[in-house]
Design a protein around this motif. Structure first.
Motif, mmCIF file in Angstrom:
data_model
loop_
_atom_site.group_PDB
_atom_site.id
_atom_site.type_symbol
_atom_site.label_atom_id
_atom_site.label_comp_id
_atom_site.label_asym_id
_atom_site.label_seq_id
_atom_site.Cartn_x
_atom_site.Cartn_y
_atom_site.Cartn_z
ATOM 1 N N GLY B 156 -48.746 5.042 1.999
ATOM 2 C CA GLY B 156 -50.301 4.039 1.638
ATOM 3 C C GLY B 156 -51.449 5.461 0.809
ATOM 4 O O GLY B 156 -51.961 5.901 1.933
ATOM 5 N N ALA B 157 -51.607 4.970 -0.707
ATOM 6 C CA ALA B 157 -53.393 5.666 -1.007
ATOM 7 C C ALA B 157 -53.876 5.059 0.388
ATOM 8 O O ALA B 157 -55.240 5.541 -0.156
ATOM 9 N N GLU B 158 -54.210 3.952 0.676
ATOM 10 C CA GLU B 158 -55.285 3.158 1.170
ATOM 11 C C GLU B 158 -55.410 3.821 2.161
ATOM 12 O O GLU B 158 -56.609 4.043 2.754
ATOM 13 N N GLU B 159 -55.216 4.640 2.649
ATOM 14 C CA GLU B 159 -55.078 5.969 4.049
ATOM 15 C C GLU B 159 -56.150 7.144 3.097
ATOM 16 O O GLU B 159 -56.603 7.854 4.048
ATOM 17 N N VAL B 160 -56.603 6.493 2.323
ATOM 18 C CA VAL B 160 -57.221 7.838 1.956
ATOM 19 C C VAL B 160 -58.649 7.449 0.391
ATOM 20 O O VAL B 160 -59.323 7.662 1.212
ATOM 21 N N ILE B 161 -57.852 7.052 -0.231
ATOM 22 C CA ILE B 161 -58.843 6.244 -1.098
ATOM 23 C C ILE B 161 -59.056 4.759 -1.175
ATOM 24 O O ILE B 161 -57.870 3.830 -0.881
ATOM 25 N N PRO B 162 -60.013 3.580 -1.536
ATOM 26 C CA PRO B 162 -59.512 2.398 -1.671
ATOM 27 C C PRO B 162 -59.039 1.754 -2.710
ATOM 28 O O PRO B 162 -59.063 2.486 -3.933
ATOM 29 N N VAL B 163 -57.995 0.543 -2.556
ATOM 30 C CA VAL B 163 -57.277 0.792 -3.915
ATOM 31 C C VAL B 163 -58.446 -0.343 -4.248
ATOM 32 O O VAL B 163 -57.471 -1.501 -3.294
ATOM 33 N N ASP B 164 -57.914 -1.296 -5.224
ATOM 34 C CA ASP B 164 -58.108 -2.225 -6.060
ATOM 35 C C ASP B 164 -56.982 -2.949 -6.030
ATOM 36 O O ASP B 164 -56.735 -4.164 -5.410
ATOM 37 N N ILE B 165 -55.982 -2.744 -6.765
ATOM 38 C CA ILE B 165 -54.671 -2.937 -7.082
ATOM 39 C C ILE B 165 -53.499 -2.272 -6.760
ATOM 40 O O ILE B 165 -53.463 -1.518 -6.762
ATOM 41 N N HIS B 166 -52.791 -3.541 -6.203
ATOM 42 C CA HIS B 166 -51.448 -2.841 -6.015
ATOM 43 C C HIS B 166 -50.343 -3.014 -6.385
ATOM 44 O O HIS B 166 -50.031 -4.174 -6.818
ATOM 45 N N ILE B 167 -49.576 -2.737 -7.077
ATOM 46 C CA ILE B 167 -48.441 -3.070 -8.165
ATOM 47 C C ILE B 167 -47.064 -2.372 -7.896
ATOM 48 O O ILE B 167 -47.264 -1.247 -7.035
ATOM 49 N N PRO B 168 -46.312 -3.322 -6.921
ATOM 50 C CA PRO B 168 -45.111 -2.506 -6.384
ATOM 51 C C PRO B 168 -43.996 -2.688 -7.033
ATOM 52 O O PRO B 168 -43.939 -2.891 -8.208
ATOM 53 N N GLY B 169 -42.964 -2.296 -7.098
ATOM 54 C CA GLY B 169 -42.130 -1.625 -7.538
ATOM 55 C C GLY B 169 -41.368 0.046 -7.672
ATOM 56 O O GLY B 169 -42.796 0.936 -6.927
ATOM 57 N N CYS B 170 -40.509 0.411 -8.075
ATOM 58 C CA CYS B 170 -40.273 1.878 -7.601
ATOM 59 C C CYS B 170 -38.996 2.377 -8.607
ATOM 60 O O CYS B 170 -37.877 2.234 -8.725
ATOM 61 N N PRO B 171 -39.444 2.884 -9.193
ATOM 62 C CA PRO B 171 -40.888 3.054 -10.472
ATOM 63 C C PRO B 171 -41.370 1.012 -10.676
ATOM 64 O O PRO B 171 -40.573 0.019 -10.834
ATOM 65 N N PRO B 172 -42.076 0.511 -10.786
ATOM 66 C CA PRO B 172 -42.717 -0.710 -11.915
ATOM 67 C C PRO B 172 -42.695 -0.232 -13.060
ATOM 68 O O PRO B 172 -42.743 0.969 -13.890
ATOM 69 N N ARG B 173 -41.990 -1.606 -13.712
ATOM 70 C CA ARG B 173 -42.063 -1.646 -15.118
ATOM 71 C C ARG B 173 -43.378 -0.729 -15.611
ATOM 72 O O ARG B 173 -44.156 -1.254 -15.126
ATOM 73 N N PRO B 174 -43.003 -0.048 -16.264
ATOM 74 C CA PRO B 174 -44.491 -0.583 -18.111
ATOM 75 C C PRO B 174 -44.865 -1.840 -18.379
ATOM 76 O O PRO B 174 -46.417 -2.298 -17.812
ATOM 77 N N GLU B 175 -44.639 -3.046 -18.262
ATOM 78 C CA GLU B 175 -44.943 -4.126 -17.923
ATOM 79 C C GLU B 175 -45.302 -4.558 -16.753
ATOM 80 O O GLU B 175 -46.782 -5.335 -16.493
ATOM 81 N N ALA B 176 -45.349 -4.263 -15.807
ATOM 82 C CA ALA B 176 -45.328 -4.380 -14.833
ATOM 83 C C ALA B 176 -46.998 -3.869 -13.922
ATOM 84 O O ALA B 176 -47.939 -4.204 -13.983
ATOM 85 N N LEU B 177 -46.885 -2.730 -14.557
ATOM 86 C CA LEU B 177 -48.448 -1.952 -14.735
ATOM 87 C C LEU B 177 -49.087 -2.683 -15.669
ATOM 88 O O LEU B 177 -50.554 -3.173 -15.557
ATOM 89 N N ILE B 178 -49.293 -2.772 -16.764
ATOM 90 C CA ILE B 178 -49.879 -3.671 -17.778
ATOM 91 C C ILE B 178 -50.734 -4.866 -16.934
ATOM 92 O O ILE B 178 -51.594 -4.535 -16.880
ATOM 93 N N TYR B 179 -49.725 -5.802 -16.530
ATOM 94 C CA TYR B 179 -49.733 -6.399 -15.751
ATOM 95 C C TYR B 179 -51.071 -6.339 -14.987
ATOM 96 O O TYR B 179 -52.238 -7.447 -14.808
ATOM 97 N N GLY B 180 -50.741 -5.364 -14.357
ATOM 98 C CA GLY B 180 -52.058 -4.905 -12.923
ATOM 99 C C GLY B 180 -53.399 -4.260 -13.332
ATOM 100 O O GLY B 180 -54.616 -4.896 -12.769
ATOM 101 N N VAL B 181 -53.127 -3.608 -13.944
ATOM 102 C CA VAL B 181 -54.836 -3.534 -14.996
ATOM 103 C C VAL B 181 -55.400 -4.461 -15.784
ATOM 104 O O VAL B 181 -56.150 -4.428 -15.652
ATOM 105 N N ALA B 182 -54.447 -4.975 -16.396
ATOM 106 C CA ALA B 182 -55.146 -6.355 -16.849
ATOM 107 C C ALA B 182 -55.593 -7.567 -16.099
ATOM 108 O O ALA B 182 -56.795 -7.794 -16.136
ATOM 109 N N LYS B 183 -55.196 -7.281 -14.751
ATOM 110 C CA LYS B 183 -55.594 -7.907 -13.404
ATOM 111 C C LYS B 183 -56.787 -7.225 -13.047
ATOM 112 O O LYS B 183 -58.157 -7.653 -12.589
ATOM 113 N N LEU B 184 -56.547 -6.240 -13.105
ATOM 114 C CA LEU B 184 -57.578 -5.408 -12.895
ATOM 115 C C LEU B 184 -58.900 -5.671 -13.717
ATOM 116 O O LEU B 184 -60.202 -5.544 -12.976
#
Ligand code: SF4
Lengths: 554, 237
Positions: B156-184
């Motif tokens: 996990g990235a959280e072992e190295v730097i702080p993370v504000d938003i986690h977007i699950p998926g492998c890979p997350p769809r672009p729509e999910a990324l947009i949702y995550g960024v909007a949440k941020l």
């Protein structure tokens, strides 16, 4: 596929094996039969001698892969050799070394590609190669403790990874000459031009590259360990999607499917082969589109037209693939013995969608040719830069568009046919420019050829009688290939020859799973192409190699 | 329906009525006299809003975010698609990828982090100017994803730097990324800041110190010239 063919192949292999045994004489300690090729066991001190003979007298000019592994009682390196002229002629050279002191002669003087392959073997398994020019870790950090694919590795031990400034190794050599000072520059691991997390250690003399060394391993995700922990039937298939992740998923899955199907004697219904062929070529188009888009991005340095056009066409291909497989990128669509499900209903609509895509493609390609290949600036940047002569390409084991851009007529789809390719009408795109431009042209022409293949597949699928649409053959729930059965099989992925070596040990998981990645070998040619050239040409050459770090590092 | 009575509400009229109602205190609940203030007298009828400067800054920040052009693994392919045509993250005021960390506000971490890359990623993160935000894209940045059991994979990235938003998926769809960024963006606009990250085994080491003290302690451990990452595989989750 009929049963006759493999039997014939086995017979041919046996005669080939006998001929080679005569050639090698008493250097052969014993024979092994791998599923794909005859194997010769030799002494660790005879490696160069044997390989020179095989290369110069028997014509095995392609060192496809080096597999290293540890048994309970010994270490073993296997050199998988092939011929560029006929890749169905294969031979494995097996070099056992003893457990206490695993030292074996290096093959680097014979095949230059052995340089990195042996470094990887040293890094992950722990075999030392005598006479290797630079035996260091390649994928893991220099400070790593232990060799993770050896039997007694403790995965829980703490590790320390420092990040120190890099020194300029050539500084001393050039410092005393007047006005010929060198400069050390890092490109990457976080840099837009490296297509991921590649690190290039460049030494420049003014604008010219004196030396460039690729430092890889920033995405070494233990793919081989993951595959060795998974069961043949279902657990391995999702991982190949993530090796070459530029939408080439189905092509990679095919590599695993082919190796495992041949290992466990599984037949694939013809219908499934056609579906696979169609899906795989769609993936190839998507992968080449991104390669072309990012190459233009590297050369022009703008984030606009060409990149966006390429993404637009990729989106179309991805939509079709999503209809087929249910995923945009990580398809997990192949199964051993076929594919997971049939084409989506209504079929007519699906076919129409593909046809629309194919109908638009010539126009789109025309656009690319106007924007890219017909552009004077790009021509000035790419023609006669990054030159890779065919013999150099061969000694580095280059395959795929990189080899075909250097005039090497080598394509496993035609030369070592699998799937439905040999029934279809298409050509291998070869250019003999040997430069960045030639590699770009090969990719664009391959898109056309892939479109031809897809078109023929759609024709076939449309007329396929409804009651003969078998998508999977009968495969036992748990696969347990025989103990000590070994196989090395390759397919033509988007970047070149993607091979897999599997050794079974009678359980439902592979004992050794080795991935031969085309990018790993292709990337090795970078210094040959860029030393002495200008920095911008280095970036262009790197772009034209079209590497993907997930596959380089695995 | 007669043609000279179109079915359109006249907003000017509505607005005027509302304002008048508030000013005269006739509307229900209209007890404040903001609209009768000196400001209103000074500005006349030209519109203005009252807010806190902090709030305004947060809103500005959230509405214009520069992303770092940062590709690691498979997820970065979907991230590129999110930036490009069809999904076009730019529409949400969060598009332009910046090649240099010094110009970026947000780092999307799109992929698997392995031991050799983690210190480099930390350095890139450190080079970004404050305030900075992190979006972890994909399962790999949450837990190591499909490679969690790998001998070389950071869980996990959280072992190295702080993370504000986690977007699950492998890979997350672009729509999910947009949702995550909007949440941020929403979080930024609300003034919620990034958490400090402490690795589980470090937490143990520092017992139950206050958050600030932990930060001090951690800072004391950093060697300025040599960024060293220690991985204790057995203890990380
Ligand atoms: S989450 Fe999945 S797609 Fe994303 S980087 Fe990890 S493995 Fe790749």
């Amino acid at each position: 596929m009929s049963l006759e063919q493999p039997r014939d192949a086995a017979a041919v292999e046996r005669t080939l094996g006998d001929e080679l045994e005569t050639l090698l004489g008493d250097r052969v300690l014993g024979r092994e039969e791998h599923v794909n090729a005859p194997g010769f066991v030799i002494r660790p001190g005879d490696v160069q001698d044997v390989l020179f003979r095989l290369r110069d007298e028997a014509g095995f000019d392609h060192l496809s892969c080096v597999t290293a592994q540890e048994y309970e009682d010994r270490y073993e390196s296997i050199y998988h050799l092939k011929k560029y002229a006929d890749p169905t002629q294969e031979v494995s050279v097996v070099v056992p070394t003893d457990k206490e002191n695993p030292v074996s002669q290096s093959a680097e003087p014979v095949y230059r590609t052995a340089d990195w392959h042996e470094r990887e073997a040293y890094d992950l398994v722990g075999i030392k190669y005598e006479g290797h020019p630079d035996l260091r870790r390649i994928l893991l950090p220099e400070t790593w403790q232990g060799h993770p694919l050896s039997l007694d590795y403790d995965q829980d031990r703490p590790q320390v990874v420092p990040l120190r400034e890099h020194a300029n190794p050539l500084h001393e050599d050039h410092a005393d000459e007047q006005d010929a000072d060198t400069m050390y520059i890092n490109v990457g691991p976080h840099h837009p031009a490296t297509h991921g997390v590649l690190h290039l250690k460049c030494i420049l003399d003014g604008e010219q590259v004196v030396d460039v060394e690729s430092d890889i391993g920033y995405l070494h995700r233990c793919e081989e360990q993951m595959a060795q922990q998974g069961t043949y039937r279902y657990q391995i298939m999702p991982y190949p999607d993530r090796w070459d992740y530029i939408s080439a998923g189905l092509l990679n899955e095919w590599a695993y499917a082919r190796a495992a199907e041949d290992l466990a004697d599984i037949d694939v219904p013809e219908y499934a082969q056609v579906v696979r062929t169609m899906g795989a070529e769609l993936c190839r188009i998507a992968a080449h589109m991104l390669a072309v888009g990012t190459f233009a991005l590297d050369v022009y340095g703008d984030f606009t037209a060409i990149f966006m056009y390429a993404i637009r066409d990729r989106e179309k291909a991805q939509n079709i693939l999503e209809d087929l497989t249910g995923q945009r990128l990580m398809f997990n669509y192949f199964r051993l013995g076929g594919v997971v499900w049939d084409l989506p209903e209504p079929r007519e609509e699906f076919f129409e969608k593909i046809r629309d895509f194919l109908d638009d493609l010539p126009e789109a390609l025309e656009e690319y040719h106007d924007l890219i290949t017909g552009n004077e600036i790009l021509q000035a940047r790419t023609i006669d830069t990054g030159v890779l002569p065919p013999d150099v390409a061969k000694s580095y084991g280059a395959t795929g568009p990189v080899a075909r851009g250097s005039g090497i007529d080598y394509d496993l789809r035609r030369d070592d046919p699998y799937g439905y390719y040999d029934e279809l009408d298409w050509d291998v795109a070869v250019e003999d420019g040997c430069d960045n431009f030639a590699r770009l042209l090969v990719r664009l022409r391959e898109v056309e050829e892939s479109a031809k293949i897809i078109d023929q597949c759609v024709d076939l699928l449309e007329d396929w009688p409804e009651d003969e649409r078998t998508i999977q053959s009968n495969v036992p729930r748990t696969l347990r290939p025989d103990d000590d059965k070994e196989i090395y099989r390759a397919v033509e992925s988007a970047k070149g020859e993607l091979g897999i070596y599997i050794r079974a040990d009678g359980t439902d998981k592979p004992a050794r799973f080795k991935i031969r990645s085309p990018c790993f070998s292709n990337l090795q040619t970078l210094p040959e192409m860029s030393n002495g050239e200008y920095v911008p040409d280095l970036i262009a050459s790197l772009g034209s190699l079209d590497i993907v770090l997930g596959e380089v590092d695995r | 329906m007669s043609s000279d009575q179109p079915f359109v509400t006249d907003d000017t009229q509505v607005l005027t009525e509302t304002r008048d109602a508030r000013m005269t205190g006739e509307a229900p609940g209209a007890t404040d006299d903001r609209f009768n203030s000196k400001l209103r007298e000074a500005f006349g009828s030209s519109p203005f809003i009252l807010t806190k400067f902090d709030k305004f800054m947060n809103w500005v920040r959230g509405s214009s975010m520069f992303m770092l052009q940062f590709g690691i693994a498979c997820c970065s392919i979907e991230m590129m698609h999110t930036y490009a045509v069809k999904h076009d993250l730019d529409r949400f005021g969060a598009g332009v990828p910046r090649a240099s960390p010094r110009q970026a506000d947000v780092i999307i971490v799109p992929g698997t982090i392995v031991s050799k890359f983690a210190p480099r990623m930390k350095r890139v993160y450190d080079q970004m100017p404050e305030p900075k935000f992190v979006v972890g894209m994909g399962n790999c940045t949450i837990s190591g994803g499909p490679f969690q059991q790998g001998y070389n994979v950071i869980k996990g990235a959280e072992e190295v730097i702080p993370v504000d938003i986690h977007i699950p998926g492998c890979p997350p769809r672009p729509e999910a990324l947009i949702y995550g960024v909007a949440k941020l963006q929403e979080r930024i606009a609300n003034g919620e800041s990034a958490p400090v990250v402490v690795k589980p085994y470090e937490l143990e080491q520092f017992g139950d110190l206050d958050r600030d003290e932990i930060v001090d302690q951690l800072a004391a451990q950093i060697d300025e010239d040599d960024l060293v990452m220690r991985y204790n595989w057995a203890d990380s989750p």
